[in-house]
Write an enzyme that holds these catalytic residues in place. Structure first.
Site, PDB file in Angstrom:
ATOM      1  N   ASP A  71     126.079 -28.910 -14.636  1.00 39.55           N
ATOM      2  CA  ASP A  71     126.964 -30.048 -14.457  1.00 39.55           C
ATOM      3  C   ASP A  71     126.169 -31.311 -14.152  1.00 39.55           C
ATOM      4  O   ASP A  71     125.530 -31.414 -13.111  1.00 39.55           O
ATOM      5  CB  ASP A  71     127.888 -29.716 -13.267  1.00 39.55           C
ATOM      6  CG  ASP A  71     128.970 -30.716 -13.050  1.00 39.55           C
ATOM      7  OD1 ASP A  71     129.750 -30.520 -12.101  1.00 39.55           O
ATOM      8  OD2 ASP A  71     129.034 -31.699 -13.799  1.00 39.55           O
ATOM      9  N   HIS A 106     135.965 -28.354  -9.228  1.00 41.44           N
ATOM     10  CA  HIS A 106     134.654 -28.428  -8.547  1.00 41.44           C
ATOM     11  C   HIS A 106     134.860 -29.212  -7.265  1.00 41.44           C
ATOM     12  O   HIS A 106     135.053 -30.427  -7.309  1.00 41.44           O
ATOM     13  CB  HIS A 106     133.674 -29.121  -9.508  1.00 41.44           C
ATOM     14  CG  HIS A 106     132.344 -29.437  -8.913  1.00 41.44           C
ATOM     15  ND1 HIS A 106     131.483 -30.331  -9.508  1.00 41.44           N
ATOM     16  CD2 HIS A 106     131.712 -28.993  -7.798  1.00 41.44           C
ATOM     17  CE1 HIS A 106     130.376 -30.410  -8.783  1.00 41.44           C
ATOM     18  NE2 HIS A 106     130.494 -29.613  -7.740  1.00 41.44           N
ATOM     19  N   MET A 118     124.007 -27.567 -10.140  1.00 41.20           N
ATOM     20  CA  MET A 118     124.085 -29.017 -10.339  1.00 41.20           C
ATOM     21  C   MET A 118     122.785 -29.540 -10.944  1.00 41.20           C
ATOM     22  O   MET A 118     121.698 -29.285 -10.426  1.00 41.20           O
ATOM     23  CB  MET A 118     124.375 -29.729  -9.019  1.00 41.20           C
ATOM     24  CG  MET A 118     125.772 -29.493  -8.469  1.00 41.20           C
ATOM     25  SD  MET A 118     127.078 -29.905  -9.632  1.00 41.20           S
ATOM     26  CE  MET A 118     126.858 -31.686  -9.767  1.00 41.20           C
ATOM     27  N   HIS A 171     137.406 -29.679 -16.541  1.00 39.98           N
ATOM     28  CA  HIS A 171     136.659 -29.726 -15.276  1.00 39.98           C
ATOM     29  C   HIS A 171     137.199 -30.858 -14.417  1.00 39.98           C
ATOM     30  O   HIS A 171     137.272 -32.019 -14.866  1.00 39.98           O
ATOM     31  CB  HIS A 171     135.174 -29.950 -15.574  1.00 39.98           C
ATOM     32  CG  HIS A 171     134.270 -29.858 -14.381  1.00 39.98           C
ATOM     33  ND1 HIS A 171     133.869 -28.658 -13.828  1.00 39.98           N
ATOM     34  CD2 HIS A 171     133.685 -30.830 -13.639  1.00 39.98           C
ATOM     35  CE1 HIS A 171     133.060 -28.902 -12.813  1.00 39.98           C
ATOM     36  NE2 HIS A 171     132.925 -30.209 -12.672  1.00 39.98           N
ATOM     37  N   MET A 199     136.437 -35.055  -4.993  1.00 39.84           N
ATOM     38  CA  MET A 199     135.463 -35.626  -4.063  1.00 39.84           C
ATOM     39  C   MET A 199     136.176 -36.256  -2.862  1.00 39.84           C
ATOM     40  O   MET A 199     137.212 -36.908  -3.035  1.00 39.84           O
ATOM     41  CB  MET A 199     134.628 -36.695  -4.774  1.00 39.84           C
ATOM     42  CG  MET A 199     133.886 -36.166  -5.991  1.00 39.84           C
ATOM     43  SD  MET A 199     132.935 -37.497  -6.782  1.00 39.84           S
ATOM     44  CE  MET A 199     132.406 -36.645  -8.277  1.00 39.84           C
ATOM     45  N   SER A 242     134.507 -32.992 -18.092  1.00 37.85           N
ATOM     46  CA  SER A 242     134.901 -33.479 -16.767  1.00 37.85           C
ATOM     47  C   SER A 242     135.669 -34.778 -16.936  1.00 37.85           C
ATOM     48  O   SER A 242     135.160 -35.718 -17.565  1.00 37.85           O
ATOM     49  CB  SER A 242     133.662 -33.759 -15.916  1.00 37.85           C
ATOM     50  OG  SER A 242     134.024 -34.650 -14.856  1.00 37.85           O
ATOM     51  N   ASP A 262     136.690 -32.906 -10.978  1.00 34.63           N
ATOM     52  CA  ASP A 262     135.746 -33.204  -9.889  1.00 34.63           C
ATOM     53  C   ASP A 262     136.499 -33.757  -8.697  1.00 34.63           C
ATOM     54  O   ASP A 262     136.993 -34.890  -8.734  1.00 34.63           O
ATOM     55  CB  ASP A 262     134.701 -34.217 -10.372  1.00 34.63           C
ATOM     56  CG  ASP A 262     133.707 -33.567 -11.302  1.00 34.63           C
ATOM     57  OD1 ASP A 262     133.490 -34.088 -12.411  1.00 34.63           O
ATOM     58  OD2 ASP A 262     133.159 -32.522 -10.919  1.00 34.63           O
ATOM     59  N   MET A 303     133.791 -31.020  -4.242  1.00 34.77           N
ATOM     60  CA  MET A 303     132.707 -31.703  -3.539  1.00 34.77           C
ATOM     61  C   MET A 303     133.310 -32.282  -2.252  1.00 34.77           C
ATOM     62  O   MET A 303     133.464 -33.504  -2.089  1.00 34.77           O
ATOM     63  CB  MET A 303     132.092 -32.787  -4.438  1.00 34.77           C
ATOM     64  CG  MET A 303     131.282 -32.186  -5.569  1.00 34.77           C
ATOM     65  SD  MET A 303     130.970 -33.317  -6.931  1.00 34.77           S
ATOM     66  CE  MET A 303     132.478 -33.068  -7.879  1.00 34.77           C
TER      67      MET A 303
END
Ligand code: DX5
Ligand code: ZN
Length: 218
Positions: free
Chosen positions: A175, A66, A137, A33, A37, A8, A35, A68
């Site tokens: 993760d 991913h 998670m 990966h 957000m 990540s 992330d 979020m």
């Protein structure tokens, strides 16, 4: 014991992002990966389509995003157009999850569902055969370098059993808090894909850490 490693870039050095991505390209890592957000679904903000598109121009590994974020349906096509290969949405963020998964797959991406530590595995039962990936998670989402939640071992075993019972082809991804000391035990419990952030990007030799993680850590 074979499994995939998806570093990540959340805790990578963004002042040298080209160098960090090229390190992952040259390493034994399998995916990158990302992330994403929004500061609402999780109390943190990261990056968007422009940076994803730039990473895509140099990445030689699949992009595993991913999300979020709240209401991810708003941006599925933009993530595909930016070059994402695997798109994971949070169970807790989707009102019509089955429709969202179908849309992700119709856009040509692998479809994943992420669940927070408090969310029980059984809630995935009816959708499991539609999924390419389940992201369990192992920390509360929002930040890198947190401590692994030990209860996750139980959830991994329950998920592995449910995948077998339903005939799903979904990979089990975890993760958060993965390091040299727990990866082997987690692989034995049934994990197929490991997201690793801080353990890789805080190391003096990140590519060497990725190789060691691939060989079972310690
Ligand atoms: C946290 C993110 C994780 C994180 C990796 O919300 O989803 O991917 O960056 O965590 P560590 O640094 O614990 O490997
Ligand atoms: Zn993540």
């Amino acid at each position: 014991m074979s499994y995939l490693i998806a570093p990540s870039i959340l805790t990578a050095n963004f002042l040298d992002l080209r160098k960090e991505v090229e390190m992952v390209n040259e390493s034994e890592a399998d995916w990158i990966h990302l992330d994403i957000m929004d500061g609402v679904f999780v109390p943190n903000l990261t990056f968007g389509f422009h940076i994803i598109g730039q990473i895509k121009t140099i990445a030689r590994k699949p992009l595993d995003a991913h999300l979020m974020i709240t209401d991810p349906d708003r941006y599925l096509e933009e993530f595909r157009n930016a070059g994402v290969n695997k798109l994971t949405v949070h169970y807790e963020a989707c009102t019509h999850l089955h429709r969202t998964i179908r849309q992700i797959k119709s856009l040509g991406m692998d479809a994943g569902v992420a669940i927070n530590p408090h969310t029980p595995i059984y809630l995935l039962e009816t959708i499991l055969t539609e999924l390419d990936l389940v992201l369990n998670m192992t920390v509360n989402p929002g930040f890198g370098a947190q401590s692994f939640i030990e209860f996750s071992y139980h959830k991994i075993r329950v998920l592995k059993k449910l995948i077998s019972e339903t005939g799903s082809k979904a990979l089990i991804q975890i993760d958060g808090g993965v390091d040299m000391t727990n990866i082997r035990q987690l692989a034995d419990a049934g994990v197929d894909v490991f997201v690793v952030g801080n353990t890789v990007f805080s190391a003096d030799d990140p590519a060497g850490v990725i190789s060691k993680l691939k060989q079972g850590g310690k």
